[in-house]
Design a protein around this motif. Structure first.
Motif, PDB file in Angstrom:
ATOM      1  N   HIS A 170     -11.311  -9.801  -2.378  1.00 39.52           N
ATOM      2  CA  HIS A 170      -9.910 -10.265  -2.264  1.00 39.52           C
ATOM      3  C   HIS A 170      -8.952  -9.167  -2.738  1.00 39.52           C
ATOM      4  O   HIS A 170      -7.917  -8.911  -2.096  1.00 39.52           O
ATOM      5  CB  HIS A 170      -9.746 -11.534  -3.105  1.00 39.52           C
ATOM      6  N   ARG A 171      -9.302  -8.507  -3.864  1.00 40.45           N
ATOM      7  CA  ARG A 171      -8.452  -7.427  -4.358  1.00 40.45           C
ATOM      8  C   ARG A 171      -8.415  -6.263  -3.361  1.00 40.45           C
ATOM      9  O   ARG A 171      -7.387  -5.607  -3.172  1.00 40.45           O
ATOM     10  CB  ARG A 171      -8.950  -6.943  -5.723  1.00 40.45           C
ATOM     11  N   SER A 172      -9.563  -5.978  -2.750  1.00 44.10           N
ATOM     12  CA  SER A 172      -9.613  -4.896  -1.768  1.00 44.10           C
ATOM     13  C   SER A 172      -8.710  -5.187  -0.580  1.00 44.10           C
ATOM     14  O   SER A 172      -8.008  -4.288  -0.076  1.00 44.10           O
ATOM     15  CB  SER A 172     -11.052  -4.680  -1.295  1.00 44.10           C
ATOM     16  N   LEU A 173      -8.729  -6.435  -0.155  1.00 40.82           N
ATOM     17  CA  LEU A 173      -7.851  -6.812   0.956  1.00 40.82           C
ATOM     18  C   LEU A 173      -6.381  -6.662   0.566  1.00 40.82           C
ATOM     19  O   LEU A 173      -5.557  -6.167   1.347  1.00 40.82           O
ATOM     20  CB  LEU A 173      -8.141  -8.259   1.380  1.00 40.82           C
ATOM     21  N   GLU A 174      -6.053  -7.078  -0.675  1.00 40.68           N
ATOM     22  CA  GLU A 174      -4.673  -6.935  -1.130  1.00 40.68           C
ATOM     23  C   GLU A 174      -4.279  -5.462  -1.227  1.00 40.68           C
ATOM     24  O   GLU A 174      -3.157  -5.082  -0.842  1.00 40.68           O
ATOM     25  CB  GLU A 174      -4.509  -7.614  -2.497  1.00 40.68           C
ATOM     26  N   THR A 175      -5.199  -4.630  -1.751  1.00 41.85           N
ATOM     27  CA  THR A 175      -4.900  -3.205  -1.855  1.00 41.85           C
ATOM     28  C   THR A 175      -4.707  -2.584  -0.481  1.00 41.85           C
ATOM     29  O   THR A 175      -3.787  -1.774  -0.263  1.00 41.85           O
ATOM     30  CB  THR A 175      -6.049  -2.491  -2.590  1.00 41.85           C
ATOM     31  N   LYS A 176      -5.591  -2.972   0.439  1.00 43.04           N
ATOM     32  CA  LYS A 176      -5.475  -2.441   1.803  1.00 43.04           C
ATOM     33  C   LYS A 176      -4.148  -2.854   2.433  1.00 43.04           C
ATOM     34  O   LYS A 176      -3.449  -2.028   3.055  1.00 43.04           O
ATOM     35  CB  LYS A 176      -6.636  -2.958   2.643  1.00 43.04           C
ATOM     36  N   ALA A 177      -3.787  -4.114   2.223  1.00 40.17           N
ATOM     37  CA  ALA A 177      -2.512  -4.583   2.786  1.00 40.17           C
ATOM     38  C   ALA A 177      -1.336  -3.856   2.150  1.00 40.17           C
ATOM     39  O   ALA A 177      -0.338  -3.516   2.821  1.00 40.17           O
ATOM     40  CB  ALA A 177      -2.381  -6.090   2.565  1.00 40.17           C
ATOM     41  N   TYR A 178      -1.445  -3.585   0.831  1.00 45.11           N
ATOM     42  CA  TYR A 178      -0.352  -2.881   0.139  1.00 45.11           C
ATOM     43  C   TYR A 178      -0.173  -1.474   0.695  1.00 45.11           C
ATOM     44  O   TYR A 178       0.954  -1.040   0.989  1.00 45.11           O
ATOM     45  CB  TYR A 178      -0.672  -2.849  -1.359  1.00 45.11           C
ATOM     46  N   PHE A 179      -1.290  -0.746   0.861  1.00 47.01           N
ATOM     47  CA  PHE A 179      -1.172   0.608   1.390  1.00 47.01           C
ATOM     48  C   PHE A 179      -0.723   0.621   2.848  1.00 47.01           C
ATOM     49  O   PHE A 179      -0.032   1.538   3.294  1.00 47.01           O
ATOM     50  CB  PHE A 179      -2.506   1.348   1.237  1.00 47.01           C
ATOM     51  N   GLU A 180      -1.109  -0.378   3.639  1.00 50.80           N
ATOM     52  CA  GLU A 180      -0.626  -0.464   5.018  1.00 50.80           C
ATOM     53  C   GLU A 180       0.881  -0.677   5.043  1.00 50.80           C
ATOM     54  O   GLU A 180       1.600  -0.087   5.872  1.00 50.80           O
ATOM     55  CB  GLU A 180      -1.346  -1.600   5.743  1.00 50.80           C
ATOM     56  N   SER A 181       1.341  -1.520   4.094  1.00 52.11           N
ATOM     57  CA  SER A 181       2.799  -1.746   4.050  1.00 52.11           C
ATOM     58  C   SER A 181       3.523  -0.472   3.621  1.00 52.11           C
ATOM     59  O   SER A 181       4.622  -0.167   4.125  1.00 52.11           O
ATOM     60  CB  SER A 181       3.123  -2.891   3.093  1.00 52.11           C
TER      61      SER A 181
END
Length: 753
Positions: A170-181
């Motif tokens: 879940h944290r990895s998905l959030e981190t990935k979404a943050y860097f994509e943004s």
């Protein structure tokens, strides 16, 4: 007529002697006593066939002349001879018969004994068979229970792993979404300044707090911190971080090029420099030290590359130096000649174990302006110094206050007398391993207002020295007289009126007993005492320990190691000392009850219970439940302890930094797994003699104990050398061998006691 009855019984041997005698008595009474003859109770069939002896034969037998006749005396003589012969024959037969019956009884008794043994063996065999059957059934039940517990544990562990994996995903998905943004914002040009500050700021700690943290890391870690981001790199360039440089922490890695660069860059800021043990540094580094004009504290101990020429380079620029440590180096009189002129403000000088300078070199200390400001001098191990050398020191450095003269077997009273003639400001003396000093030394020191006295391994010092201290040193605070065999209870009674004693060490003074310790504790310093060491004072009992618990309310350190007469009753009294943080009860007679009482204290940081045979897992568990601040725990040579004891320590005491379980043969890899899972501050561990540990233990330590510095694995035959090389390469110190445990550990290679 008793002879008649006896003859009948002996010859006839009736089955019922009483009935036989009754019948013969009636027969005698019927016939009358006049008719009694000796053979009347014997059956006629047993009578011997008698032949009539002619008178001529009788004459021949009795030696009669032809004219002599048989007389009554001759007949009586013949009768007596015949009777005695017959009686002898009967008695011989009776004895033979009795012996025969006795042998029969003996054989019967032996047969009964053999039968009894056979019966007992048979019964024991039946019992063992039934017990073996029960054990087998019990093992099967235990195995089933263990399998069930293992299944439950595996299921719980799997659930925890899945939960952690889910959280990480879940944290990895959030981190990935943050860097994509962030990528989208950078493409659209909508990147704000606040976002940049968030991006580069690793934490919410202010810069002042980070600087304080950086003060406690070594050079290696500081270099890594500088590579984290730009903010941390700028903080590591702060001059305040480089005022105190410790190359000793990276002594095996630092080279001249690195040292030269650091010293050149930060030379205006450097105040304290530690190069202890940096044997790879040579004259380029020492030359750069000479450029540090503000340097005040320099430690060059154990620097093999240091020479007189190197010291000349250093002395050219460091005139502000106050503290200088040259111990364990090869400096000579040339260096000592430089000290007075180059370091005029020098206050602290250590020449311990420097063997190449002479008495003449000490003479230089008083030449020119001299080292008149010197307050601390360490000449330990300088066995080449004579009485003249000490006289030279006294002439040049009369203001000395702290004097260390350890490991000097040739040191005599004359040396101290020569020194004290002019050095009368001495306040602290340390004489370890100086066996030739006597009470004369303390008589010479009577003019000095001593505050600290430390002497060890001396058989000449007596109670007279304590009497001198009591009279001449009213403000003494520290008394260390370990392994001084002539110190007795009288000495402790003598110093009991002193009011300022904070530290008392009488370790290995085997003549000390309750008779001396109790009056001292009850004296003026009892309530102020901070440290008390009674190691190997074998006559100390619970009475003294109880007195300590009642009087010494400020005591922080107590050592009762090898006081074998101390039991649970005395330990329970220590619970009233709220300031106690360190206690050593090794080789005492305490049990789980005493350890439980000590655990209620709650503030113990250091505990030693090695060689306490009465301590079990229960005692360790009870102690750890009440103690959350434990940092150092030594439970070596307690063969009854198992993994459960270490499990309790790891579960309740997360601050552990040093643990010793050496000589505990029941420990397995599980106990190391417990430690590695929770004790992340651990830097010292001794598992020597834990014969069941394997390579898995090292793997657990490698994963969990990142701060581990020292690891001892002696007599661990199941730990391979390959694993040691793989998992302990980064440790500062490790010891390992796969030999069988020595006999003094008390168990064999299989753990059998």
């Amino acid at each position: 007529f008793w002879q008649v009855l006896l003859s009948g019984v002996i010859v006839m041997r009736p089955e019922d002697p009483l009935t036989f005698l009754e019948e013969k008595l009636r027969e005698i009474m019927e016939k009358g006593l006049d008719a009694v003859v000796w053979y009347m109770c014997i059956d006629l069939s047993l009578h011997p066939e008698l032949k009539r002896i002619s008178e001529t034969c009788l004459s021949t037998v009795f030696g009669l002349d032809g004219e002599q006749l048989m007389t009554e005396e001759l007949y009586a003589k013949a009768w007596n001879f015949y009777s005695r012969s017959l009686m002898k024959l009967c008695l011989t037969r009776w004895i033979r018969y009795s012996v025969l019956r006795m042998n029969k009884r003996k054989r019967a008794k032996q047969q009964v004994a053999v039968a009894e043994v056979h019966y007992n063996v048979h019964i024991l065999r039946l019992i063992v068979q039934k017990w073996s059957t029960w054990v087998q059934i019990h093992k099967e039940k235990v195995a089933l229970a263990m399998n069930r517990v293992q299944q439950i544990f595996n299921q719980g562990y799997l659930n925890a792993v899945l939960k952690a994996w889910h959280a990480e995903a879940h944290r990895s998905l959030e981190t990935k979404a943050y860097f994509e943004s962030l990528a989208k914002e950078s493409q659209t040009g909508c990147f704000e300044t606040n976002d940049l500050s968030v991006r580069h700021k690793p934490s919410n700690l202010p810069e002042e707090a980070l600087l304080q943290v950086f003060h406690f890391v070594n050079l290696d870690d500081l270099a890594r911190c500088a590579q984290v981001n730009q903010t941390w790199m700028l903080l590591t360039q702060s001059g305040s971080l480089w005022s105190d440089i410790n190359f000793s922490s990276v002594r095996n890695k630092v080279q001249d090029q690195t040292a030269v660069n650091i010293l050149h860059k930060w030379r205006p800021y450097i105040l304290r420099l530690n190069l202890q043990g940096c044997s790879s540094l040579h004259w380029p580094s020492f030359k750069r030290i000479g450029e540090c004009k503000n340097l005040q504290d320099l430690n060059l101990s154990e620097c093999q590359g240091l020479s007189d020429e190197s010291m000349r380079l250093i002395s050219e620029g460091c005139r502000a130096l106050l503290y200088l440590n040259l111990s364990h180096t090869t400096i000579t009189d040339r260096t000592l000649r430089l000290l007075p002129s180059s370091f005029p403000n020098l206050q602290h000088l250590s020449l311990a174990h420097c063997r190449k300078f002479t008495d003449k070199g000490l003479l230089y200390l008083g030449s020119g302006k001299g080292c008149h400001k010197l307050r601390y001098l360490d000449l330990s191990g300088c066995i080449q110094i004579s009485v003249d050398g000490f006289r030279n020191v006294a002439n040049g450095c009369s203001g000395i206050q702290d004097l260390l003269l350890n490991e000097m077997p040739a040191l005599t009273d004359r040396c101290i007398q020569a020194l004290v003639e002019k050095c009368q400001q001495i306040m602290s003396v340390v004489f370890h391993d100086s066996p030739h000093l006597s009470d004369t030394t303390f008589k010479a020191l009577a003019e000095c207002k001593l505050v600290k006295v430390s002497i060890e391994g001396n058989n000449q010092i007596t109670d007279s020295s304590f009497e001198l201290m009591s009279k001449n040193c009213p403000y003494i605070r520290h008394i260390h007289v370990a392994d001084c065999q002539k110190i007795t209870d009288a000495g402790l009674k003598t110093i009991s009126p002193l009011k300022h004693i904070l530290v008392l060490n009488v370790a290995d003074c085997i003549r000390i007993s309750d008779g001396g310790l109790r009056p001292f504790v009850q004296g003026s310093s009892g309530a102020k005492l901070r440290e008390l060491n009674l190691t190997n004072c074998i006559h100390i009992t619970d009475a003294s320990v109880t007195e300590i618990g009642q009087r010494c309310h400020k005591l922080t350190y107590l050592n009762l190691c090898r006081c074998e007469n101390v039991t649970d009753a005395g330990i329970e009294a220590l619970g009233s000392i709220s300031s106690l943080v360190s206690v050593d009860l090794s080789a005492t007679s305490i049990s789980d009850m005493g350890l439980r009482a000590l655990g209620h204290h709650g503030k113990i940081k250091e505990l030693g219970i090695s060689e306490c045979k009465n301590i079990s897992d229960t005692g360790i568990q009870e102690f750890c439940k009440g103690t959350k601040y434990l940092e150092r725990c030594y439970i070596s040579c307690c063969p009854q302890l198992t993994d459960e004891a270490v499990r309790s320590m790891a579960f309740h005491c997360h601050r552990l930094t040093a643990v010793s379980i050496a000589g505990c043969p029941k420990m397995t890899d599980s106990c190391i797994q417990y430690l590695a899972a929770t004790c992340h501050y651990l830097h010292f561990l001794d598992v020597s003699g834990c014969i069941h540990l394997t390579d898995k233990a090292l793997k657990h330590l490698w994963k969990g104990c990142k701060r581990l510095q020292t690891l001892k694995m002696l007599y661990c035959r199941n730990i391979t050398k390959q694993a040691v090389l793989k998992y302990t390469a980064k440790l500062e110190r490790q010891e390992h061998n796969d030999a069988d445990p020595p006999s003094w550990l008390g168990y064999d290679r299989d753990g059998s006691l």
